[in-house]
Design a protein around this motif. Sequence first.
Motif, mmCIF file in Angstrom:
data_model
loop_
_atom_site.group_PDB
_atom_site.id
_atom_site.type_symbol
_atom_site.label_atom_id
_atom_site.label_comp_id
_atom_site.label_asym_id
_atom_site.label_seq_id
_atom_site.Cartn_x
_atom_site.Cartn_y
_atom_site.Cartn_z
ATOM 1 N N TRP A 43 -2.113 6.684 2.379
ATOM 2 C CA TRP A 43 -3.281 7.047 3.164
ATOM 3 C C TRP A 43 -4.352 7.633 2.254
ATOM 4 O O TRP A 43 -4.041 8.153 1.176
ATOM 5 C CB TRP A 43 -2.918 8.083 4.230
ATOM 6 C CG TRP A 43 -2.038 7.565 5.323
ATOM 7 C CD1 TRP A 43 -0.711 7.824 5.498
ATOM 8 C CD2 TRP A 43 -2.413 6.704 6.399
ATOM 9 N NE1 TRP A 43 -0.238 7.175 6.617
ATOM 10 C CE2 TRP A 43 -1.266 6.481 7.198
ATOM 11 C CE3 TRP A 43 -3.616 6.105 6.784
ATOM 12 C CZ2 TRP A 43 -1.287 5.685 8.331
ATOM 13 C CZ3 TRP A 43 -3.641 5.309 7.918
ATOM 14 C CH2 TRP A 43 -2.485 5.105 8.682
ATOM 15 N N LEU A 56 -1.200 9.607 12.544
ATOM 16 C CA LEU A 56 -1.893 8.381 12.152
ATOM 17 C C LEU A 56 -1.206 7.112 12.628
ATOM 18 O O LEU A 56 -1.815 6.034 12.644
ATOM 19 C CB LEU A 56 -2.050 8.343 10.624
ATOM 20 C CG LEU A 56 -2.818 9.522 10.017
ATOM 21 C CD1 LEU A 56 -2.840 9.399 8.507
ATOM 22 C CD2 LEU A 56 -4.233 9.587 10.563
ATOM 23 N N LEU A 142 -5.068 2.807 5.042
ATOM 24 C CA LEU A 142 -5.936 2.653 6.212
ATOM 25 C C LEU A 142 -6.620 1.285 6.220
ATOM 26 O O LEU A 142 -6.622 0.590 7.247
ATOM 27 C CB LEU A 142 -6.980 3.771 6.231
ATOM 28 C CG LEU A 142 -8.093 3.658 7.285
ATOM 29 C CD1 LEU A 142 -7.505 3.602 8.683
ATOM 30 C CD2 LEU A 142 -9.070 4.816 7.141
ATOM 31 N N ALA A 214 -4.854 6.911 17.367
ATOM 32 C CA ALA A 214 -5.591 6.843 16.104
ATOM 33 C C ALA A 214 -6.501 5.628 16.141
ATOM 34 O O ALA A 214 -6.039 4.495 16.081
ATOM 35 C CB ALA A 214 -4.625 6.757 14.926
ATOM 36 N N GLN A 216 -9.113 3.206 14.490
ATOM 37 C CA GLN A 216 -9.510 2.759 13.158
ATOM 38 C C GLN A 216 -10.743 1.870 13.298
ATOM 39 O O GLN A 216 -10.727 0.905 14.058
ATOM 40 C CB GLN A 216 -8.395 1.956 12.489
ATOM 41 C CG GLN A 216 -7.091 2.684 12.302
ATOM 42 C CD GLN A 216 -6.027 1.772 11.695
ATOM 43 O OE1 GLN A 216 -6.308 0.645 11.290
ATOM 44 N NE2 GLN A 216 -4.803 2.252 11.644
#
Length: 436
Positions: A43, A56, A142, A214, A216
């Motif tokens: 991460w 996450l 990510l 989470a 993104q």
Amino acid sequence: MSTQLSTPVNRQSVEALSTSKGEPAWLAELRAKGAELAETLEWPKPEKVRIDRWNLNAIGNHQQQDALASPDELPETVRELLAQTSAGLVVQRNSSNALKQLSPELQAKGVIFTDLETAAREHADLVQKHLFQAVAQDENKLTALHSALWNGGIFVYVPKNVEVELPLQGLLYSDDSAAAFVPHILVIADNHSRVTYVDNVTTAYGAGEQQPLAKQMIVEVFVKPGAQVRYATIQHMADNIIDLTIRRAVIENDGRMEWIVGDLNDGNVLSDTQSILRGKGSTSDAKAITVGNNSQQMSLTTGAVHIGRSTESSMVTRAVMKDKATAIINGITKIEKGATKANGVQTEKVLMLSPKARGDANPILLIDEDDVKAGHAASVGQVNVEQVYYLMSRGITKKNAERLIIHGFLAPVVSEIPIEAVQEQLQRLLERKLEG
């Protein structure tokens, strides 16, 4: 239809996702590669913020949504964000396409404004050439996960010499915390074109407790020679949402990029906005505001990388911190060797409204060239007592005096929002967060 996404994500799960969508082979392979990369990468590690302690892996499941017949079917809190005058509209619900509109005049000029999944099928030459070129798949865990999981998204393409006078608007909302929310925005402004794109990212939950999610989001903008792009975004999501957003623009010769960012989420935030000034004479102007309250943790980074000669960048970040909120605010100006005559300036200002809040402003200059200009300013402080006394001497209450000073502090960014409905919503959000 719901597609289960295992945690951690693996090649089999994303292949099933891609098959269910009927995606082209190149995109299916890109997703599979992302899933494999995610197993080996770490991460991001922003300074002084331990995002690895956040939840996450709460990525939810992909849930295909039904299309809407008209904007009248939108939730009221989302519908009120619609611009009275805009050139086009794309609505995403839980990362699934819900509605899209574009004026016939712009269609005739070759402008493309649609969801990214449709663009990947119908305009593969453009999408494949640019997708994950500004933000690399293998940058970190990510970006790899996002490349495997993105859904819905928005695609903007403006042909050479075309100027889009009215803004294009995107509305992206989550109304189900069990559904994945992983939008990808791809904007391409061809030579000497001009466009303004505005999006609003929000939640529209009903009554009941929401589970952690989470979110993104990755934004890639490509500004071709002589083109101009203005990108404005208001992020406002409930406190169950962990916001992970990366925005990046690549700007070629004499191109101009403007960022206007309002990070007003109620949950933890990782926000990274960067302009890469690749071409000679390219320019970037970035303005960002945030208000932190309760026990929020935020990592907010704005950056400019100067590669071409005679490039200019300006960055302004303003934050207001309340309660026990924490914000690490980084401004990073990087001037590479050979970027002669570059000029980079940045300002970070934090206004503290609570003795328990924390706001760190970190201006960073990384310069590898001699013939350049660079400057920075940073400040962290409380509301100016003399200003309050002055306003009170004019008959204004202390509370209203402080409100006026705070709004004046944030005004340089708020006033730049190019759609009146979105600007009004930003004002309401600021009032709500400041009043607590």
